[in-house]
Design a protein around this motif. Structure first.
Motif, mmCIF file in Angstrom:
data_model
loop_
_atom_site.group_PDB
_atom_site.id
_atom_site.type_symbol
_atom_site.label_atom_id
_atom_site.label_comp_id
_atom_site.label_asym_id
_atom_site.label_seq_id
_atom_site.Cartn_x
_atom_site.Cartn_y
_atom_site.Cartn_z
ATOM 1 N N ILE A 1 -36.699 102.514 15.862
ATOM 2 C CA ILE A 1 -38.021 103.096 15.615
ATOM 3 C C ILE A 1 -38.254 104.237 16.600
ATOM 4 O O ILE A 1 -38.029 104.095 17.808
ATOM 5 N N LYS A 2 -38.731 105.339 16.067
ATOM 6 C CA LYS A 2 -39.119 106.476 16.890
ATOM 7 C C LYS A 2 -40.462 106.957 16.356
ATOM 8 O O LYS A 2 -40.594 107.226 15.154
ATOM 9 N N ALA A 3 -41.483 107.035 17.238
ATOM 10 C CA ALA A 3 -42.816 107.340 16.729
ATOM 11 C C ALA A 3 -43.653 108.074 17.773
ATOM 12 O O ALA A 3 -43.512 107.835 18.983
ATOM 13 N N TYR A 4 -44.550 108.947 17.267
ATOM 14 C CA TYR A 4 -45.422 109.724 18.135
ATOM 15 C C TYR A 4 -46.821 109.822 17.523
ATOM 16 O O TYR A 4 -46.988 109.816 16.303
ATOM 17 N N THR A 5 -47.815 109.945 18.409
ATOM 18 C CA THR A 5 -49.175 110.310 18.005
ATOM 19 C C THR A 5 -49.447 111.721 18.516
ATOM 20 O O THR A 5 -49.115 112.048 19.663
ATOM 21 N N TYR A 6 -50.082 112.546 17.668
ATOM 22 C CA TYR A 6 -50.386 113.925 18.037
ATOM 23 C C TYR A 6 -51.898 114.137 17.972
ATOM 24 O O TYR A 6 -52.553 113.734 17.004
ATOM 25 N N THR B 1 -48.410 99.332 16.691
ATOM 26 C CA THR B 1 -49.626 100.106 16.454
ATOM 27 C C THR B 1 -49.551 101.369 17.298
ATOM 28 O O THR B 1 -49.296 101.307 18.504
ATOM 29 N N MET B 2 -49.760 102.504 16.665
ATOM 30 C CA MET B 2 -49.590 103.779 17.349
ATOM 31 C C MET B 2 -50.607 103.952 18.473
ATOM 32 O O MET B 2 -51.782 103.602 18.323
ATOM 33 N N PRO B 3 -50.179 104.489 19.608
ATOM 34 C CA PRO B 3 -51.078 104.662 20.759
ATOM 35 C C PRO B 3 -51.944 105.912 20.632
ATOM 36 O O PRO B 3 -51.611 106.854 19.904
ATOM 37 N N THR C 1 -48.075 111.781 22.224
ATOM 38 C CA THR C 1 -47.966 110.477 22.893
ATOM 39 C C THR C 1 -46.883 109.663 22.199
ATOM 40 O O THR C 1 -46.953 109.416 20.990
ATOM 41 N N LYS C 2 -45.898 109.226 22.972
ATOM 42 C CA LYS C 2 -44.761 108.497 22.410
ATOM 43 C C LYS C 2 -45.050 106.996 22.348
ATOM 44 O O LYS C 2 -45.681 106.433 23.249
ATOM 45 N N LEU C 3 -44.599 106.355 21.270
ATOM 46 C CA LEU C 3 -44.672 104.900 21.171
ATOM 47 C C LEU C 3 -43.650 104.293 22.118
ATOM 48 O O LEU C 3 -42.455 104.588 22.036
ATOM 49 N N ASP C 4 -44.113 103.438 23.034
ATOM 50 C CA ASP C 4 -43.233 102.788 23.997
ATOM 51 C C ASP C 4 -42.573 101.568 23.353
ATOM 52 O O ASP C 4 -43.180 100.889 22.517
ATOM 53 N N ARG C 5 -41.351 101.285 23.743
ATOM 54 C CA ARG C 5 -40.641 100.111 23.209
ATOM 55 C C ARG C 5 -41.413 98.821 23.457
ATOM 56 O O ARG C 5 -41.331 97.869 22.676
ATOM 57 N N ASP D 1 -56.592 101.325 10.630
ATOM 58 C CA ASP D 1 -55.682 100.229 10.252
ATOM 59 C C ASP D 1 -54.321 100.768 9.819
ATOM 60 O O ASP D 1 -53.299 100.073 9.940
ATOM 61 N N ASN D 2 -54.305 101.981 9.328
ATOM 62 C CA ASN D 2 -53.061 102.580 8.846
ATOM 63 C C ASN D 2 -52.175 103.102 9.976
ATOM 64 O O ASN D 2 -51.094 103.633 9.729
ATOM 65 N N ALA D 3 -52.634 102.925 11.209
ATOM 66 C CA ALA D 3 -51.815 103.283 12.370
ATOM 67 C C ALA D 3 -50.895 102.140 12.775
ATOM 68 O O ALA D 3 -50.139 102.260 13.738
ATOM 69 N N THR D 4 -50.962 101.035 12.046
ATOM 70 C CA THR D 4 -50.098 99.875 12.296
ATOM 71 C C THR D 4 -49.031 99.794 11.215
ATOM 72 O O THR D 4 -49.335 99.913 10.022
ATOM 73 N N LYS D 5 -47.813 99.576 11.612
ATOM 74 C CA LYS D 5 -46.687 99.456 10.676
ATOM 75 C C LYS D 5 -45.996 98.124 10.898
ATOM 76 O O LYS D 5 -45.772 97.707 12.041
#
Length: 656
Positions: A104-109, A141-143, A119-123, A85-89
């Protein structure tokens, strides 16, 4: 020697976290960041905020003037799926005027085959939702989040609304390993500063200079700064009986008090409740609406013609508005854009449309009625004078030195029984002359639940009987609300599941729509295996299937109060016929417990007479909110009461 080693380890640990905080740069993830499979300070944590940095400051240019800029950098590690749930902002923004710029600029590693996969968060994965007339939420929500993932985002917000600084949230539902926050405010803006009282934060205040470029050159402006650097902030764990957990989260609040430009006219903001309430009352969407009465005069004449006295007038007007208008689920201290006349005609409106209509009708009838500003439980507690502190309104009638509270947006409420959402400390009653006073919103009467159960048990442990449960006050309101749209078979199914799979043969609800009377629920039931049969003995719980098995309070320490919303009393009376040839061998010890300062008590008494077991149990809380100072005492009362209820009544078969 041992102490020296411990001190050395502590220094090394502190140094390692300090170095980690200093070295955190967006996008720079190392394999070592994935090394630990749990958080060392809380091994039960599903996720942890490795790093949070928030920087709020002001920028200036000659064309657009001041801008409030907020920069957020967060990095979170996930240990298992329960933390996802904490992957959602979510980012709130104002839609009622000038545009706020949000980037917003965000990544999942993920560490896969000894390599870091990014993995980059797409617009397209960023969504905008309208939550009210003037507010929206941008969320994502982070991918590609998995157990062991690290997510990271960087958010920048540039806002023309320079008199509103978002709360600095310093405590989450998961632990924070390191947090760093800074707020810099130019000397022209005067803010009141309100740190949390429930968790200590090491906030430092200072003065500094900042250069701003203008057409006339560089200008040095003095500013006040507030900074925080802190490690190991624990998760805020929620237990039952809390009005809104966010009220007790460690945070820093800022409230604008004045704007004093170097060249120009200064402005004072809300510095007292009187100024706040006056400003709200003078709005065309508040006080202006209360002067409108032509659209309901004919209906009001009919109501008054059927009322014998003022008390009947109050109740009848209240019931009329409840039935005439339906709440559209929107709160609001101001009426909707269409106003109360249109809302009245259409029969639908927000809370203000409905309750300002109620106040206007009561006033037109010559009754001393006024609006009461309220902050609902989900909105928080207004601790200082602010318009933003209130988001709803109810009606109040001043009579015989008391205030009768009413909320016509709730179909099953009654005078002095507000829905739970309104029961949030205090409201502000605003009179026509502009004066205001605080009003206690908590109920004056007990929230009652009375259970009477008559049953018999046979030698096979089969229980059958009749149970009648009566609800008063807030219990009655909530029972009516929860069952209003339910089919009878669904209510029965829920009760059978809740009461250890009893089988309900007959069911009836009385006074379901008569809000002025208690509501009662009758059920005829049977239950197999209601007792343990061992040899010639029968073992029965004194409260049968109504026994409470688990203590709702589990924390070692609770820093926030226990909020029941109302003083309450639960009483259970059981009359149980036992099989012929059996007698009482033993029973639970009669128990009487009392909380300090007459806050409440618990009683369980078991008697045996004429082949019947008679059990009386009563639990009572005399105040709606219990201070956290009494948490351990209240927890112990529940513990002892549950242990008492889990003791068995033992019946033994008499010899030949």
């Amino acid at each position: 020697m041992k102490n020296k080693v411990l001190i050395t380890l502590a220094i090394c640990l502190f140094a390692s976290y300090s170095n980690y905080a200093q070295s955190v740069k967006f996008g720079k993830i190392q394999k070592s960041d994935f090394a630990q499979s749990y958080y060392e300070k809380d091994s039960t944590a599903d996720a942890v905020v490795l790093y949070k940095k928030k920087y709020t400051h002001y920028d200036y240019d000659d064309i657009t003037g001041w801008k409030l800029v907020t920069e957020i950098h967060e990095r979170i590690r996930f240990y298992n799926a329960d933390g996802f749930d904490n992957a959602t902002k979510k980012i709130s923004f104002y839609t009622g005027g000038e545009h706020e710029n949000i980037s917003i600029k965000a990544y999942t590693y993920n560490l896969e085959s000894d390599a870091i996969v990014k993995t980059k968060l797409d617009r397209k994965e960023v969504f905008i939702e309208e939550v009210s007339e003037n507010w929206g939420v941008k969320s994502f929500t982070m991918p590609n989040v998995k157990e062991g993932s690290i997510v990271e985002w960087k958010i920048s917000i540039s806002s023309p609304y320079t008199t509103y600084i978002d709360d600095i949230i310093c405590q989450y539902d998961i632990p924070i390993k390191y947090i760093e926050c800074k707020v810099e405010i130019p000397e022209y803006f005067v803010f009141n500063f309100y740190p949390t009282h429930y968790y200590p934060l090491n906030i430092k205040k200072a003065k500094s200079q900042k250069k701003h470029l203008t057409q006339s050159g560089t200008v040095n402006i003095s500013q006040n700064s507030y900074s925080l650097k802190q490690e190991f902030i624990p998760a805020l764990v929620e237990e039952p009986y809390v009005n809104n957990i966010n009220n007790y989260r460690a945070k820093i609040k800022f409230e604008i008090a004045a704007y004093n430009p170097r060249n120009g006219v200064g402005k004072l903001f809300n510095t007292s409740w009187e100024k706040v309430t006056t400003t709200i009352y003078e709005s065309s969407k508040f006080g202006g609406e209360l002067r409108k009465s032509g659209h309901f005069k004919d209906d009001l004449e009919g109501i008054l013609a059927q009322s014998a006295n003022q008390n009947e007038e109050i109740v009848n007007i209240f019931d009329f508005v409840k039935n005439k208008m339906t709440w559209n689920r929107n709160n609001g201290k101001y009426t909707s854009s269409k106003g109360i006349k249109s809302a009245y005609k259409e029969g639908v409106g927000n809370v203000a449309d409905i309750n300002l209509t109620l106040v206007a009708m009561l006033r037109e009838a010559g009754i001393k009625a006024n609006p009461i500003l309220v902050s609902t439980r989900s909105h928080g507690i207004p601790l200082f004078p602010t318009k933003k502190g209130f988001n709803s309104v109810v009606a109040g009638v001043e009579q015989n030195g008391k205030v009768i509270l009413m909320d016509a947006s709730s179909k099953y409420s009654s005078p002095d029984v507000l829905p739970r959402k309104d029961l949030n400390w205090e409201g502000r009653l605003i009179r026509e002359d502009g004066s205001s006073t605080k009003v206690n919103l908590y109920p004056k009467v007990y929230n009652l639940k009375n259970v009477k159960l008559n049953a018999k048990i046979d030698t096979e442990g089969v229980l059958e009987g009749l149970m009648v449960t009566t609800y008063n006050g807030l219990n009655a309101l909530e029972y009516r609300t929860s069952t209003a749209s339910q089919k009878e078979e669904d209510i029965i199914s829920s009760l059978e599941s809740m009461h250890k799979d009893i089988e309900i043969e007959q069911f009836r609800i009385s006074n379901k729509d008569k809000c002025s009377k208690p509501i009662s629920e009758m059920l005829k039931f049977t239950q197999d295996n209601a007792a343990d049969i061992i040899g010639n003995k029968i073992y029965i719980s004194p409260l049968l299937f109504l026994t409470v098995n688990e203590n709702p309070f589990k924390l070692e320490e609770r820093l926030y109060p226990i909020d029941y919303a109302s003083p309450w009393s639960n009483q259970t009376t059981i009359s149980l016929d036992i099989p012929e040839g059996y007698t009482l061998e033993s029973k639970p010890e009669d128990l009487s417990l009392t909380l300090p300062d007459q806050m409440g008590d618990y009683v369980l008494k078991t008697e045996f007479a004429n082949n019947k077991i008679l059990v009386t149990s009563k639990t009572r809380l005399n105040i709606p909110v219990v201070s956290s100072l009494y948490y351990s005492t209240l927890k112990e009362l529940y513990k002892r009461a549950i242990e008492n209820q889990l003791e068995k009544i033992v019946l033994v078969q008499q010899g030949p």
